[in-house]
Design an enzyme around this catalytic site. Structure first.
Site, mmCIF file in Angstrom:
data_model
loop_
_atom_site.group_PDB
_atom_site.id
_atom_site.type_symbol
_atom_site.label_atom_id
_atom_site.label_comp_id
_atom_site.label_asym_id
_atom_site.label_seq_id
_atom_site.Cartn_x
_atom_site.Cartn_y
_atom_site.Cartn_z
ATOM 1 N N ASP A 1 -8.746 -14.260 10.525
ATOM 2 C CA ASP A 1 -7.821 -13.668 9.557
ATOM 3 C C ASP A 1 -8.662 -13.004 8.467
ATOM 4 O OD1 ASP A 1 -6.159 -13.056 7.440
ATOM 5 O OD2 ASP A 1 -5.081 -14.963 7.454
ATOM 6 N N HIS B 1 -1.884 -19.170 -7.512
ATOM 7 C CA HIS B 1 -0.816 -18.426 -6.817
ATOM 8 C C HIS B 1 0.262 -19.355 -6.264
ATOM 9 C CE1 HIS B 1 -3.092 -14.796 -7.192
ATOM 10 N NE2 HIS B 1 -4.097 -15.252 -6.485
ATOM 11 N N ASP C 1 -9.032 -15.054 -13.731
ATOM 12 C CA ASP C 1 -9.158 -14.632 -12.337
ATOM 13 C C ASP C 1 -8.646 -13.184 -12.232
ATOM 14 O OD1 ASP C 1 -9.145 -16.086 -9.313
ATOM 15 O OD2 ASP C 1 -7.849 -14.337 -9.476
ATOM 16 N N HIS D 1 -6.794 -11.861 -9.985
ATOM 17 C CA HIS D 1 -5.443 -11.733 -9.448
ATOM 18 C C HIS D 1 -4.433 -12.309 -10.436
ATOM 19 C CE1 HIS D 1 -8.085 -11.954 -5.841
ATOM 20 N NE2 HIS D 1 -7.322 -10.960 -5.439
ATOM 21 N N ASP E 1 -13.590 -13.798 -9.461
ATOM 22 C CA ASP E 1 -13.465 -12.543 -8.715
ATOM 23 C C ASP E 1 -13.296 -11.386 -9.701
ATOM 24 O OD1 ASP E 1 -10.972 -13.546 -9.456
ATOM 25 O OD2 ASP E 1 -10.243 -13.737 -7.397
ATOM 26 N N TYR F 1 -15.580 -14.576 -4.920
ATOM 27 C CA TYR F 1 -15.929 -14.483 -3.501
ATOM 28 C C TYR F 1 -17.275 -13.850 -3.226
ATOM 29 C CZ TYR F 1 -11.133 -15.763 -3.763
ATOM 30 O OH TYR F 1 -9.991 -16.434 -4.100
#
Ligand code: X5A
Ligand code: ZN
Length: 694
Positions: A51, A166, A203, A205, A296, A336
């Protein structure tokens, strides 16, 4: 009657003040220690099938970060706390029992079943160890919360997987299973009785999970910045834009800063903290700060595509530490790029440990798109927060990144900074020289000072110095003054040559001392930049006021007639300038942005005669001014104010403030106007002042 009542009240106030003083002597002066939580068990989860979207969330994120912390000697300096698995009851503070049961069920699933379940969610994978690991990520976070809120440590960081922000009440999302930070906030409220918690989500996101959990809740202030690109970046939600500010009683308690371009840098991040997060956070006055610490948002990350350097996270951390008495709990989310992640975590932890921050590299000007975002968030929140109430700029109607007819422009895919990245990351972290020098009369020996403070014995002044001193200071013939100035110069010499990082000097004549110090600093190197922040009455000679190497802030001195302000000598006169509301506004919107734009090598903080800053504001100033000059600071004060040395020394040493900043005190409309006007006038010279594009 009334008189008698007041007398009683005054007596009991005095009595309680005395009790306070007695207690202050017994308790340790500042909260101590930084906790680190990490356990290898959390490396067990990994992706078992193909994935591409989830492939970046790997166990090495933890192992390589932890290895780097050990290599830098940082892990060894921390208090190690044991992890535990959160109970189901704790998980259910935020998640539904049904959802907890679903995740629990994954322990017995085959790979096929895990894959099928994962498909019900967006960007999620499961592993037979997901349930115990995710429970441990929550449990580790709660262990840290307990340690901080019971006072066992001052602050700390939890290295955990899977991440959390999330994750929603009923859903896994974006690699997140349980919402570690949201559960921690709920837990802090219910188990520790806290009423105001700040969550800072840096972060890259949007933590839409955390936002949804608290969107109605005014006891949790949630701040998030995120790559957005006008809703074209994952998770592509309208609710991530600047106009999503919370719902019902929670209106105003959600702050979203969308990044509409990639490549954001140090100056963009620090600007958002100074101009958006900090004013609201100070007004909110949190009792506890949780950081959804995803990296990130750092340079090199394939998700974020931003360009903030590792040291930027040291500055972000430093800017948060004055809140909530430094009770800050950082919890790992994303990140990451393994090298970048490790460096950024090191910077964060190093700052939590109290080390001085490295210089913030790069151009201090925020980019146009960042300024547009800042303007929009401030406009969206102006009606909810008094600290932005004087805001007159509306939102940007046509952002530079958005074509008026076509909507968002797709951002070209880039490889980011590419090969230069390795080089950037390989700069050895400059380990700052330690030590605080103290040049003070012997009476200072009764103070409770950090063990690292070195007393300056001082030497005799040279003939020229003595002559210069006596010209400056008519009292100079007195031995006491001579000895004090001798000590001060010896201390300054050590700071300039790097033997000690910072210092405090008490002299009988602070005005003369300040001028001597500035002249000495000037002669040290023709390219060195000196920032002088002078509070109180002080007369700084003309040649030092408009000197290319010196930038002077003069706060609370004599009021001067308004004219065109000089970008090198910025005055906010009158006693009102040092009142807490006015001063804090000036500090965030004017002093720090200018200081970060100027990038001084040394800060000279002068507490002059007639100086009237509140004790806490003085500590706030000392702590925050360490950002722009790598912690290199010399504080000058009148020897009659020797009792301030204690607080100053702890602040220079990187220790937390002794109390929260207290209920919000607003700036007077008149002073707010004066500050706003100054900011606008000085903006061409000092780019980080910018809060709007018009
Ligand atoms: C925690 C975190 C990112 C998910 C990205 C999905 N999640 N495309 O960084
Ligand atoms: Zn992320």
């Amino acid at each position: 009657m009334r008189g008698a009542g007041e007398a009683t009240r005054a007596r009991s106030l005095r009595a309680s003040a005395a009790r306070g003083a007695a207690m202050a002597e017994k308790r340790p002066p500042r909260p101590q220690g930084t906790a680190l939580i990490y356990d290898e068990a959390m490396t067990r989860v990994r992706l078992l099938w193909d994935d591409p979207e989830c492939a970046i969330e790997v166990p090495e994120r933890l192992t390589s970060t932890y290895a780097r912390l050990c290599q830098r000697g940082l892990a060894q300096r921390c208090v190690r706390l044991p992890v535990r698995e959160a109970t189901e009851e704790e998980l259910e503070m935020v998640h539904s029992p049904e959802y907890v049961a679903v995740v629990k069920g994954t322990q017995a699933m085959s790979k096929k079943e895990l894959q099928t379940l994962a498909q019900q969610y967006d960007a999620v994978y499961f592993h037979p160890s997901t349930f115990p690991c995710a429970r441990m990520a929550v449990g580790a976070t709660l262990q840290l919360v307990d340690a901080i809120l019971t006072g066992a440590v001052g602050n700390g960081m939890a290295l955990v997987r899977p991440p959390g922000h999330h994750s929603q009440r009923d859903a896994a999302n974006g690699f997140c299973v349980f919402n570690n930070v949201a559960i921690a906030a709920e837990y802090a409220k219910r188990r520790h009785g806290l009423q105001r918690i700040l969550i800072v989500d840096w972060d890259i996101h949007h933590g839409q999970g955390t936002q949804r959990i608290f969107e109605n809740d005014p006891s949790v202030l949630y701040f998030s910045w995120h790559r957005y690109e006008h809703q074209s970046f994952w998770p592509r939600l309208q609710e991530s834009d600047y106009n999503a500010v919370g719902q019902g009683p929670g209106r105003g308690f959600t702050i979203n800063v969308p990044w509409n371009k990639i490549g954001m840098r140090n100056a963009d991040y620090v600007s958002v903290f100074l101009h958006v997060l900090l004013p609201l956070a100070i007004e909110f006055d949190p009792e506890f700060v949780l950081v959804s610490a995803g990296f990130d948002s750092g340079i090199g990350d394939p998700e974020g595509q931003m360009e903030a350097m590792p040291e930027c996270f040291a500055h972000l951390t430093l800017l948060l530490l004055p809140l909530a008495r430094g009770r800050l709990c950082a919890v790992l989310e994303g990140g990451y790029h393994l090298r970048s992640l490790a460096e950024c975590v090191c910077m964060t932890l190093q700052t939590l440990l109290g080390d001085p921050v490295p210089a913030l590299s790069g151009d201090p000007a925020p980019c146009l798109s960042a300024v547009e975002s800042i303007q929009n968030v401030r406009a969206a929140h102006a009606r909810h927060w008094a600290s932005l109430g004087h805001e007159d700029a509306g939102p940007v109607l046509t952002p530079s990144t958005q074509h008026p007819l076509l909507g968002a422009q797709p951002t070209a895919a880039t490889d980011g900074p590419g090969p230069i990245l390795d080089e950037l990351l390989s700069c050895p972290p400059c380990f700052p020289c330690t030590g605080i020098g103290l040049a003070a009369p012997d009476s200072a020996s009764s103070l409770h000072l950090p063990p690292t403070v070195l007393r300056e014995r001082g030497g005799a002044l040279s003939k020229e110095e003595a002559a210069a001193c006596s010209r400056l200071d008519s009292a100079f013939t007195q031995d006491q003054t001579q000895a004090a100035l001798g000590k001060l110069l010896a201390l300054l010499e050590k700071i300039l040559s790097g033997q000690v990082r910072a210092g405090i000097a008490a002299t009988p004549t602070v005005a003369a001392a300040a001028i001597m110090a500035l002249r000495r600093g000037l002669s040290f190197g023709s390219r060195s930049r000196l920032l002088c922040v002078a509070v109180g009455d002080l007369d700084i000679p003309e040649d030092l006021r408009d000197n290319g190497q010196i930038l002077v802030f003069h706060i609370g001195g004599e009021e001067r007639p308004e004219g065109t302000p000089s970008p090198r000598c910025i005055c906010l006169g009158g006693p009102q300038a040092t009142e807490p509301g006015n001063f804090r506004l000036a500090l965030l919107s004017l002093i720090l942005p200018v200081a970060y734009s100027f990038q001084p090598e040394l800060v000279l903080l002068v507490l002059g005669p007639g100086y009237s800053l509140q004790g806490l504001d003085m500590e706030l100033l000392t702590r925050l001014l360490q950002g722009p000059a790598r912690g290199r600071m010399l504080v000058l004060l009148q020897d009659s104010e020797i009792s301030l040395v204690e607080a100053l020394a702890w602040a220079l040493e990187g220790k937390a403030l002794p109390s929260t900043l207290g209920p919000y005190l607003s700036a007077s409309p008149k002073q707010a106007l004066a500050i706003t006007r100054l900011c606008r006038q000085l903006q061409p010279d000092w780019p980080m002042l910018q809060v709007s594009v018009n």
